[in-house]
Design an enzyme around this catalytic site. Structure first.
Site, PDB file in Angstrom:
ATOM      1  N   ASP A 173       1.331   6.374   5.773  1.00  0.00           N
ATOM      2  CA  ASP A 173       0.493   5.432   5.066  1.00  0.00           C
ATOM      3  C   ASP A 173       1.002   4.557   3.648  1.00  0.00           C
ATOM      4  O   ASP A 173       0.412   3.767   2.941  1.00  0.00           O
ATOM      5  CB  ASP A 173      -0.661   6.057   4.731  1.00  0.00           C
ATOM      6  CG  ASP A 173      -2.008   5.233   4.821  1.00  0.00           C
ATOM      7  OD1 ASP A 173      -1.884   4.023   5.662  1.00  0.00           O
ATOM      8  OD2 ASP A 173      -2.872   5.506   4.385  1.00  0.00           O
ATOM      9  N   ARG A 223      -8.019  -0.481   0.820  1.00  0.00           N
ATOM     10  CA  ARG A 223      -8.302  -1.761   0.132  1.00  0.00           C
ATOM     11  C   ARG A 223      -8.944  -1.334  -1.358  1.00  0.00           C
ATOM     12  O   ARG A 223      -8.646  -2.352  -2.272  1.00  0.00           O
ATOM     13  CB  ARG A 223      -9.546  -2.147   1.000  1.00  0.00           C
ATOM     14  CG  ARG A 223     -10.816  -1.246   0.971  1.00  0.00           C
ATOM     15  CD  ARG A 223     -11.674  -1.466   2.031  1.00  0.00           C
ATOM     16  NE  ARG A 223     -11.052  -1.212   3.331  1.00  0.00           N
ATOM     17  CZ  ARG A 223     -11.927  -1.254   4.506  1.00  0.00           C
ATOM     18  NH1 ARG A 223     -12.902  -1.928   4.650  1.00  0.00           N
ATOM     19  NH2 ARG A 223     -11.177  -0.894   5.792  1.00  0.00           N
ATOM     20  N   LYS A 239       0.806  -1.286   0.100  1.00  0.00           N
ATOM     21  CA  LYS A 239      -0.006  -0.148  -0.059  1.00  0.00           C
ATOM     22  C   LYS A 239       0.972   1.189   0.016  1.00  0.00           C
ATOM     23  O   LYS A 239       1.807   1.467   1.039  1.00  0.00           O
ATOM     24  CB  LYS A 239      -0.843   0.091   1.331  1.00  0.00           C
ATOM     25  CG  LYS A 239      -1.688   1.288   1.512  1.00  0.00           C
ATOM     26  CD  LYS A 239      -2.483   1.115   2.537  1.00  0.00           C
ATOM     27  CE  LYS A 239      -3.292   2.300   2.858  1.00  0.00           C
ATOM     28  NZ  LYS A 239      -4.245   2.535   3.894  1.00  0.00           N
ATOM     29  N   GLU A 247      -9.704   3.709   1.995  1.00  0.00           N
ATOM     30  CA  GLU A 247      -9.095   4.131   0.790  1.00  0.00           C
ATOM     31  C   GLU A 247      -7.883   2.776   0.446  1.00  0.00           C
ATOM     32  O   GLU A 247      -7.617   2.443  -0.908  1.00  0.00           O
ATOM     33  CB  GLU A 247      -8.394   5.413   0.290  1.00  0.00           C
ATOM     34  CG  GLU A 247      -6.789   5.636   1.160  1.00  0.00           C
ATOM     35  CD  GLU A 247      -6.703   5.253   2.445  1.00  0.00           C
ATOM     36  OE1 GLU A 247      -7.615   5.512   3.034  1.00  0.00           O
ATOM     37  OE2 GLU A 247      -5.524   5.006   2.830  1.00  0.00           O
ATOM     38  N   LYS A 251     -10.263  13.066   8.162  1.00  0.00           N
ATOM     39  CA  LYS A 251      -9.827  12.573   9.518  1.00  0.00           C
ATOM     40  C   LYS A 251      -9.767  13.741  10.194  1.00  0.00           C
ATOM     41  O   LYS A 251     -10.044  14.909   9.914  1.00  0.00           O
ATOM     42  CB  LYS A 251      -8.280  11.984   9.387  1.00  0.00           C
ATOM     43  CG  LYS A 251      -8.219  10.566   8.817  1.00  0.00           C
ATOM     44  CD  LYS A 251      -6.701  10.206   8.741  1.00  0.00           C
ATOM     45  CE  LYS A 251      -6.540   8.589   8.073  1.00  0.00           C
ATOM     46  NZ  LYS A 251      -7.206   7.403   8.857  1.00  0.00           N
TER      47      LYS A 251
HETATM   48  N1  BES Z   1      -4.253   4.282   6.798  1.00  0.00           N
HETATM   49  C1  BES Z   1      -5.447   4.149   7.674  1.00  0.00           C
HETATM   50  C2  BES Z   1      -5.238   3.314   8.862  1.00  0.00           C
HETATM   51  C3  BES Z   1      -4.518   3.557   9.798  1.00  0.00           C
HETATM   52  C4  BES Z   1      -4.984   4.061  11.005  1.00  0.00           C
HETATM   53  C5  BES Z   1      -2.873   3.295   9.822  1.00  0.00           C
HETATM   54  C6  BES Z   1      -4.033   4.234  12.047  1.00  0.00           C
HETATM   55  C7  BES Z   1      -2.183   3.569  10.851  1.00  0.00           C
HETATM   56  C8  BES Z   1      -2.735   4.059  12.029  1.00  0.00           C
HETATM   57  C9  BES Z   1      -6.654   3.628   6.551  1.00  0.00           C
HETATM   58  O1  BES Z   1      -6.711   4.162   5.574  1.00  0.00           O
HETATM   59  C10 BES Z   1      -8.000   3.892   7.364  1.00  0.00           C
HETATM   60  O2  BES Z   1      -8.198   5.259   7.503  1.00  0.00           O
HETATM   61  N2  BES Z   1      -8.824   3.259   7.868  1.00  0.00           N
HETATM   62  C11 BES Z   1      -9.766   3.296   8.498  1.00  0.00           C
HETATM   63  C12 BES Z   1     -10.923   2.331   7.951  1.00  0.00           C
HETATM   64  C13 BES Z   1     -12.326   2.699   8.412  1.00  0.00           C
HETATM   65  C14 BES Z   1     -12.793   3.995   7.582  1.00  0.00           C
HETATM   66  C15 BES Z   1     -13.123   1.594   7.909  1.00  0.00           C
HETATM   67  C16 BES Z   1      -9.857   3.281  10.026  1.00  0.00           C
HETATM   68  O3  BES Z   1      -9.087   2.011  10.502  1.00  0.00           O
HETATM   69  O4  BES Z   1     -10.518   3.964  10.742  1.00  0.00           O
HETATM   70 ZN    ZN Z   2      -4.855   4.686   4.555  1.00  0.00          ZN
HETATM   71 MN    MN Z   3      -7.628   5.850   5.410  1.00  0.00          MN
END
Ligand code: BES
Ligand code: ZN
Ligand code: MN
Length: 498
Positions: A283, A346, A260, A344, A272
């Site tokens: 990321d 996935r 990724k 995003e 966010k």
């Molecule tokens: N890049 C984030 C995941 C992440 C969160 C990595 C914290 C490192 C630390 C990912 O793209 C994301 O935002 N995931 C969301 C998914 C949700 C919206 C279903 C998440 O984990 O909140």
């Molecule tokens: Zn992400």
């Molecule tokens: Mn994200």
């Protein structure tokens, strides 16, 4: 500044160095190196240790002034002698560069501490990795370097011959790859737009025997990479897709690496919070790990064919960004309703996994900082491992154990698949119910690998460290590089035996 290593079989009292680093166990009498230190301070070492409160506990260290070929000894605590692992040696190696890094030349008897059962080459490699990874610094953005580092040479006492020398060479190669991945992760997103990231990859891979193809937006349209294009459309910095091919003559088996590469994750329109974005330059850690690993396959003599796939995008909100409710069509023809633009990862991995699966390798491993839910489940140091194939899952898990990168299996439960059913498309990109987010993300990815053996590593926790910890330094850790390399090396060797 680079550190070089030599192997010597001379006695600790006969080796010229600024610092002599000797291991001390919590539950054992002084070993060879410590005896020499004890002699050099007139038999008072035990008393000195006691007064200083040093008992050989793991991670402890203590300087002892001596009058010998070295002016100072550094005692390195290893804890109990009975269960000493290669990873303990990495941690001890890190103490050398962290505590004695202000000296130019360090000699150490650390290799003598390893149990007979451990392979001498692997012991030397682990110590070398600890020294190099523990000594990593990222100084690119300091106006004045705060570094006190002078360490340029480490002498590994106790011999070990050609195996030890080879192990140290591997440590230099592998740690160099990890350091590159850390550098990329630590680089601010402002300097790492997708096209820059792709260029850095090209630069790194030049002359390594890896063929690199960089797809721009037009090429991605031709290849129908709807997920990467969809996530990338909100940013002024257009996405890229980097494909890397390592194809040694007479290759034994084949593996695909997928990483990724979200260079910055603002969440997109599902934006966010401020604090939620602070570390989101991280990321792209999966992509950095894949590229870094690809860069040393040749040097390590890997006999397996390896193809790397790294989609690179910036996830931004704008008038051109995808909206909650939009539907994307991926490389394999499947569709997803994007209900949360922050899920995003996935979406871009869907295209990359489809491409990887089309080539039908023996196995696919993807690395992704995919879900906060995985960090909730396993904490910040342990990656989640999901597999659609038990034997390939085991293969990756044992590679991770040798590498000293912690992972723990999580399921891909069929009965949760309905949580990503969509009202209008083949699936949606978030799970209803809200729990088990690491698993619904894994189930989403599974839709793109067909029946190719596949392992998904959610590295959202271990991709970065919030504080120095052993041989990990605050910031990007380069997590995954060493597991991928162990996997590639062993996969080829196993194929030959068959
Ligand atoms: N890049 C984030 C995941 C992440 C969160 C990595 C914290 C490192 C630390 C990912 O793209 C994301 O935002 N995931 C969301 C998914 C949700 C919206 C279903 C998440 O984990 O909140
Ligand atoms: Zn992400
Ligand atoms: Mn994200």
């Amino acid at each position: 500044m680079s550190i070089s290593f030599t192997v010597a079989s001379s006695a600790p009292g006969r080796t010229r160095a600024d610092v002599l680093a000797v291991p001390i166990f919590a539950d054992r009498a002084f070993g060879p190196g410590a005896d020499a230190v004890d002699d050099a301070c007139g038999g008072s070492l035990a008393r000195f240790m006691e007064r200083a409160g040093f008992d050989g506990g793991r991670g402890q260290s203590l300087f002892v002034p001596i009058d010998a070929t070295a002016k100072t000894a550094l005692l390195v605590g290893l804890g109990s002698a009975t269960d000493l692992t290669l990873d303990d040696l990495r941690v001890a190696g890190a103490l050398i560069s962290q505590k004695a890094g202000g000296s130019a030349r360090v000699a150490t008897t650390l290799a003598d501490a390893a149990p007979e059962a451990l392979n001498r080459g692997e012991v030397a490699q682990a110590i070398g990795e600890g020294v190099l990874l523990g000594g990593y610094e990222f100084l690119e953005y300091r106006s004045k370097s705060p570094s006190k580092r002078k360490l340029t040479h480490v002498v590994l006492l106790g011999g070990g011959g050609a195996a030890a020398t080879r192990g140290l060479g591997r440590a230099v190669t592998i740690s160099g790859a990890v350091a590159w991945a850390r550098d990329m992760v630590n680089t601010p997103a402002r300097e790492l737009a997708p096209d820059r990231f792709a260029k850095f990859a090209q630069q790194l891979l030049r002359g390594t025997g890896v063929r690199v193809e960089v797809l721009d937006v037009a090429a991605m349209r031709r290849e129908r990479l709807g997920g990467v294009l969809g996530v990338g459309q909100g940013s002024k910095q257009p996405p890229r897709f980097v494909k890397m091919t390592y194809s040694p003559r007479g290759a034994r088996g084949s593996i695909a690496f997928v990483g990724k590469g979200v260079v910055f994750d603002s969440g997109g329109l599902s934006i966010k919070t401020g604090s939620g974005m602070e570390t989101m330059k991280t990321d792209m850690s999966g992509a950095a790990a894949v590229i870094a690993a690809m860069s040393v396959l040749g040097e390590l003599g890997v006999t397996t064919k390896v193809v790397g796939y790294t989609p690179m995008v910036e996830n931004m909100p704008s008038g051109e960004a995808i909206r909650p409710g939009d539907v994307l069509t991926f490389r394999n023809g499947k569709t997803a309703e994007v209900l949360n633009t922050d899920a995003e990862g996935r979406l871009i991995l869907a295209d990359a996994l489809s491409l990887a699966a089309e080539a039908k390798p023996d196995g696919i491993v993807d690395l992704a900082t995919l879900t906060g839910a995985c960090v909730v489940a396993l904490g910040e140091k342990i990656a989640g491992l999901m597999a659609n194939d038990e034997s390939f899952g085991d293969e990756v898990e044992s590679a991770s154990k040798r590498a000293g990168e912690q992972m723990w299996p999580l399921p891909l439960p069929k009965q949760y698949r309905k949580q990503i059913d969509s009202e209008i498309a083949d699936m949606k990109n978030i799970g209803s119910g809200g729990y088990g987010g690491a698993l619904t993300a894994g189930l989403f990815l599974q839709e793109f690998v067909n029946d190719v053996p596949w392992v998904h590593l959610d590295i959202a926790g271990p991709a970065r460290a919030n504080a120095d910890d052993g041989y990990a330094r605050r910031g990007g850790t380069g997590f995954g590089v060493r597991t991928l390399l162990e996997l590639a090396e062993h996969h080829g060797a196993a194929k030959r035996r068959r």
